[in-house]
Enzyme design. Structure first.
Site, PDB file in Angstrom:
ATOM      1  N   LYS A 173       0.832  -1.221   0.000  1.00  0.00           N
ATOM      2  CA  LYS A 173       0.000   0.000   0.000  1.00  0.00           C
ATOM      3  C   LYS A 173       0.859   1.262   0.000  1.00  0.00           C
ATOM      4  O   LYS A 173       0.596   2.206  -0.737  1.00  0.00           O
ATOM      5  CB  LYS A 173      -0.900  -0.019   1.243  1.00  0.00           C
ATOM      6  N   ASN A 174       1.902   1.251   0.823  1.00  0.00           N
ATOM      7  CA  ASN A 174       2.666   2.490   0.998  1.00  0.00           C
ATOM      8  C   ASN A 174       3.654   2.750  -0.136  1.00  0.00           C
ATOM      9  O   ASN A 174       4.281   3.804  -0.178  1.00  0.00           O
ATOM     10  CB  ASN A 174       3.341   2.499   2.371  1.00  0.00           C
ATOM     11  N   ARG A 192      -4.754   9.950   4.197  1.00  0.00           N
ATOM     12  CA  ARG A 192      -3.618  10.785   4.606  1.00  0.00           C
ATOM     13  C   ARG A 192      -2.578  10.879   3.501  1.00  0.00           C
ATOM     14  O   ARG A 192      -1.871  11.867   3.367  1.00  0.00           O
ATOM     15  CB  ARG A 192      -2.954  10.186   5.854  1.00  0.00           C
ATOM     16  N   ASP A 245      -5.193  11.543  12.967  1.00  0.00           N
ATOM     17  CA  ASP A 245      -5.269  10.112  12.741  1.00  0.00           C
ATOM     18  C   ASP A 245      -5.426   9.437  14.079  1.00  0.00           C
ATOM     19  O   ASP A 245      -4.850   9.879  15.069  1.00  0.00           O
ATOM     20  CB  ASP A 245      -3.973   9.638  12.059  1.00  0.00           C
ATOM     21  N   ASP A 262       4.251  -0.253  11.842  1.00  0.00           N
ATOM     22  CA  ASP A 262       3.025  -0.868  11.322  1.00  0.00           C
ATOM     23  C   ASP A 262       2.954  -2.368  11.599  1.00  0.00           C
ATOM     24  O   ASP A 262       1.944  -3.004  11.298  1.00  0.00           O
ATOM     25  CB  ASP A 262       2.890  -0.592   9.811  1.00  0.00           C
ATOM     26  N   MET A 312       6.749   5.822  17.821  1.00  0.00           N
ATOM     27  CA  MET A 312       6.316   6.825  16.852  1.00  0.00           C
ATOM     28  C   MET A 312       4.914   7.364  17.112  1.00  0.00           C
ATOM     29  O   MET A 312       4.703   8.560  17.123  1.00  0.00           O
ATOM     30  CB  MET A 312       6.442   6.249  15.445  1.00  0.00           C
TER      31      MET A 312
HETATM   32  N1  EPU Z   1       8.321  10.002  13.725  1.00  0.00           N
HETATM   33  C1  EPU Z   1       9.153   9.897  14.791  1.00  0.00           C
HETATM   34  N2  EPU Z   1      10.460   9.649  14.565  1.00  0.00           N
HETATM   35  C2  EPU Z   1      10.964   9.530  13.328  1.00  0.00           C
HETATM   36  C3  EPU Z   1      10.114   9.582  12.210  1.00  0.00           C
HETATM   37  C4  EPU Z   1       8.777   9.830  12.448  1.00  0.00           C
HETATM   38  O1  EPU Z   1       8.721  10.027  15.908  1.00  0.00           O
HETATM   39  O2  EPU Z   1      12.170   9.356  13.190  1.00  0.00           O
HETATM   40  C5  EPU Z   1       6.933  10.302  13.970  1.00  0.00           C
HETATM   41  C6  EPU Z   1       6.630  11.639  13.366  1.00  0.00           C
HETATM   42  O3  EPU Z   1       6.354  12.571  14.389  1.00  0.00           O
HETATM   43  C7  EPU Z   1       5.482  11.471  12.458  1.00  0.00           C
HETATM   44  C8  EPU Z   1       5.090  10.001  12.644  1.00  0.00           C
HETATM   45  O4  EPU Z   1       6.113   9.370  13.364  1.00  0.00           O
HETATM   46  O5  EPU Z   1       4.416  12.312  12.806  1.00  0.00           O
HETATM   47  C9  EPU Z   1       4.921   9.363  11.306  1.00  0.00           C
HETATM   48  O6  EPU Z   1       6.131   9.337  10.611  1.00  0.00           O
HETATM   49  P1  EPU Z   1       6.205   9.539   9.061  1.00  0.00           P
HETATM   50  O7  EPU Z   1       6.088  10.985   8.710  1.00  0.00           O
HETATM   51  O8  EPU Z   1       7.344   8.755   8.548  1.00  0.00           O
HETATM   52  O9  EPU Z   1       4.840   8.836   8.662  1.00  0.00           O
HETATM   53  P2  EPU Z   1       4.043   9.055   7.368  1.00  0.00           P
HETATM   54  O10 EPU Z   1       4.978   9.355   6.274  1.00  0.00           O
HETATM   55  O11 EPU Z   1       2.926   9.995   7.631  1.00  0.00           O
HETATM   56  C10 EPU Z   1       4.150   6.546   6.583  1.00  0.00           C
HETATM   57  C11 EPU Z   1       3.165   5.438   6.330  1.00  0.00           C
HETATM   58  C12 EPU Z   1       2.547   4.992   7.640  1.00  0.00           C
HETATM   59  C13 EPU Z   1       3.659   4.514   8.563  1.00  0.00           C
HETATM   60  C14 EPU Z   1       4.705   5.623   8.748  1.00  0.00           C
HETATM   61  C15 EPU Z   1       5.918   5.185   9.523  1.00  0.00           C
HETATM   62  C16 EPU Z   1       2.429   5.938   4.090  1.00  0.00           C
HETATM   63  C17 EPU Z   1       1.327   6.337   3.186  1.00  0.00           C
HETATM   64  N3  EPU Z   1       2.162   5.908   5.398  1.00  0.00           N
HETATM   65  O12 EPU Z   1       3.401   7.602   7.158  1.00  0.00           O
HETATM   66  O13 EPU Z   1       1.699   3.899   7.330  1.00  0.00           O
HETATM   67  O14 EPU Z   1       3.135   4.169   9.817  1.00  0.00           O
HETATM   68  O15 EPU Z   1       5.166   6.061   7.460  1.00  0.00           O
HETATM   69  O16 EPU Z   1       6.564   4.130   8.876  1.00  0.00           O
HETATM   70  O17 EPU Z   1       3.497   5.609   3.631  1.00  0.00           O
HETATM   71  C18 EPU Z   1      -0.014   2.348   7.670  1.00  0.00           C
HETATM   72  O18 EPU Z   1       0.295   1.847   6.589  1.00  0.00           O
HETATM   73  O19 EPU Z   1      -0.836   1.816   8.453  1.00  0.00           O
HETATM   74  C19 EPU Z   1       0.576   3.621   8.057  1.00  0.00           C
HETATM   75  C20 EPU Z   1       0.095   4.377   9.030  1.00  0.00           C
END
Ligand code: EPU
Length: 426
Positions: free
Chosen positions: A22-23, A93, A117, A312, A334
């Site tokens: 998915k991602n 998102r 979220d 995840d 996270m």
């Molecule tokens: N964060 C930390 N430390 C870090 C990196 C991130 O605390 O080093 C926190 C951040 O504050 C941030 C949150 O974790 O708000 C999410 O991080 P990130 O921005 O990497 O998440 P994202 O890009 O919004 C993607 C996936 C998520 C997955 C996260 C983390 C997609 C579309 N979504 O989200 O997927 O949990 O990365 O790997 O790629 C899921 O598939 O269920 C899902 C939620």
């Protein structure tokens, strides 16, 4: 609306092929906006989030055609709008990843901010700062409004290795004047997949798979034919399920390399599958025993950016731990809302202490009993399905659209393994 009704306790046997990740699929759909030529994406999962993203893209003039069950061709040559539908964008998102491609294509954008979220607050500061560093001018009111008179290559240090921010910035930087270096970039398999797709479209990205990406801007990108990688979250989910479901499950068509570190960590739960060339087989007839750290200390599992254990996979690993002998600490670094679903597991009979929003202690094994539950998010929803499959009695899981946002045909896949799972219209 649908719910799942699950009669637990049946041993699960057989082979299952995971859908595409998915991602990786979601940013790949956004990337098609960077080219005027058709982009063919194979192993595209037909899941809720993908269907919503396709609807968003169609709404701004992208032609979408499914050529078989898992291949979709996108043609953005007639894309005609930089303000995608607000109501659809707040549903996924991942719509935030339209920011870079729309700015690259139109030099402007109006996009709904991604909503809150259930798994926690998710900041978009890293996206924002990176886009500004590349020459964007952004403001946020009800929508994110942006202009990008010129995309200028830059040297940028991400304040955290955010997955979607890295993808947004890489996509934008492919069309920059000059070279961009991204430090502290995310390096998850889906980020690698997106960089490879972009390179096959003619981008010049190096450092793929590391946390330092270098992107030499090009003036245009062409079409491509790209296959999405296997969803390693689904692979991990089936391994955790196979380990507790009293049968033997083979997960086929897997990139075993992606699972190397997750498997190291799942080994602490006693989950040690047989590793084939591109398959993993888990024997759930063996009792699971947690491994302690040296000195007889209680071990812990904590999540972090790749190559650490993926956040995840936390929810499904927790269900695995309820069936293993021993005690283990889970530390979800996270997301502050990810652990709350464990109250359902406790109601079912699991021995879990919720220490604070980020940490739980699980002592196993516990017999689980059926319950009526609601799926709070995609990963917790899958974890509750797993718990129901091994529980005594008939469970109901509501709000399953959350599960179907990320797992394709999950009920059908489970049925082929022998599960008694029914989809019922509510
Ligand atoms: N964060 C930390 N430390 C870090 C990196 C991130 O605390 O080093 C926190 C951040 O504050 C941030 C949150 O974790 O708000 C999410 O991080 P990130 O921005 O990497 O998440 P994202 O890009 O919004 C993607 C996936 C998520 C997955 C996260 C983390 C997609 C579309 N979504 O989200 O997927 O949990 O990365 O790997 O790629 C899921 O598939 O269920 C899902 C939620």
């Amino acid at each position: 609306m649908h719910k799942f009704v699950i009669e637990g306790g049946r041993p699960l046997h057989g082979s299952v092929r995971p859908s595409g990740n998915k991602n990786e699929a979601l940013p790949a759909l956004c990337a098609c906006l960077l080219s005027d030529e058709p982009v063919t994406l194979r192993r595209m999962p037909r899941i809720g989030d993908v269907l919503t993203m396709l609807e968003i893209l169609q709404g701004i003039g992208v032609r979408v055609e499914w050529t078989d069950l898992e291949t979709v061709v996108l043609d953005a040559s007639k894309a005609n709008s930089w303000h995608p539908n607000y109501a659809l964008c707040v549903k996924v998102r991942a719509s935030i990843m339209l920011l870079g491609p729309l700015l690259a294509r139109f030099g402007q954008v109006e996009l709904a901010p991604p909503g809150g979220d259930v798994i926690g607050a998710r900041r978009i500061d890293t996206h924002w700062e990176g886009i500004v560093a590349l020459g964007g001018i952004l403001s946020l009111d009800r929508v994110i409004t942006g202009r990008m008179p010129k995309i200028v290559g830059t040297d940028f240090y991400l304040d955290e290795p955010s997955v979607t921010a890295t993808e947004n910035l890489v996509m934008l930087a492919t069309r920059a004047e000059g070279t961009t270096t991204l430090h502290n970039a995310a390096s998850e398999p889906h980020v690698v997949g997106i960089c490879r797709l972009l390179n096959s479209m003619g981008a010049k990205i190096t450092g793929i798979g590391t946390n330092r990406l270098q992107i030499e801007g090009v003036t245009s990108l062409k079409g491509a034919d790209h296959t999405i990688g296997a969803d390693f979250m689904e692979v991990g989910s089936f391994l955790c399920l196979g380990a507790i479901a009293k049968g033997k499950i083979t997960v086929s068509d897997v990139n075993v390399e992606d699972m190397r570190y997750p498997l190291k960590v799942l080994g602490r739960l006693g989950i040690n599958p047989e590793i084939g060339e591109n398959s993993l087989t888990i024997d759930g007839t063996r009792p699971l025993v947690m491994r302690k750290d040296i000195g007889d200390r209680i071990a812990s599992i904590y999540s972090g950016p790749w190559p650490a254990f993926p956040t995840d996979l936390m929810s499904v690993a927790i269900v695995g731990a309820t069936q293993a002998a021993g005690t283990l600490i889970f530390f979800e670094k996270m997301f502050e809302g990810r652990m709350f679903f464990t109250d359902n597991l406790m109601r079912m009979g699991a021995n879990i202490v919720l220490c604070d929003p980020h940490r739980i202690v699980v002592t196993g094994p516990s017999q689980l009993f059926c319950a009526n539950m609601s799926s709070p998010d995609v990963r917790a929803g899958m974890a509750l399905v797993m718990a129901a499959l091994i529980a005594l009695g008939k469970s109901e899981i509501h709000n399953i659209y959350q599960i179907e946002r990320g797992y394709q045909d999950i009920d059908k896949k489970l049925e082929t393994l022998g599960a008694a799972i029914r989809r019922v219209t509510v």
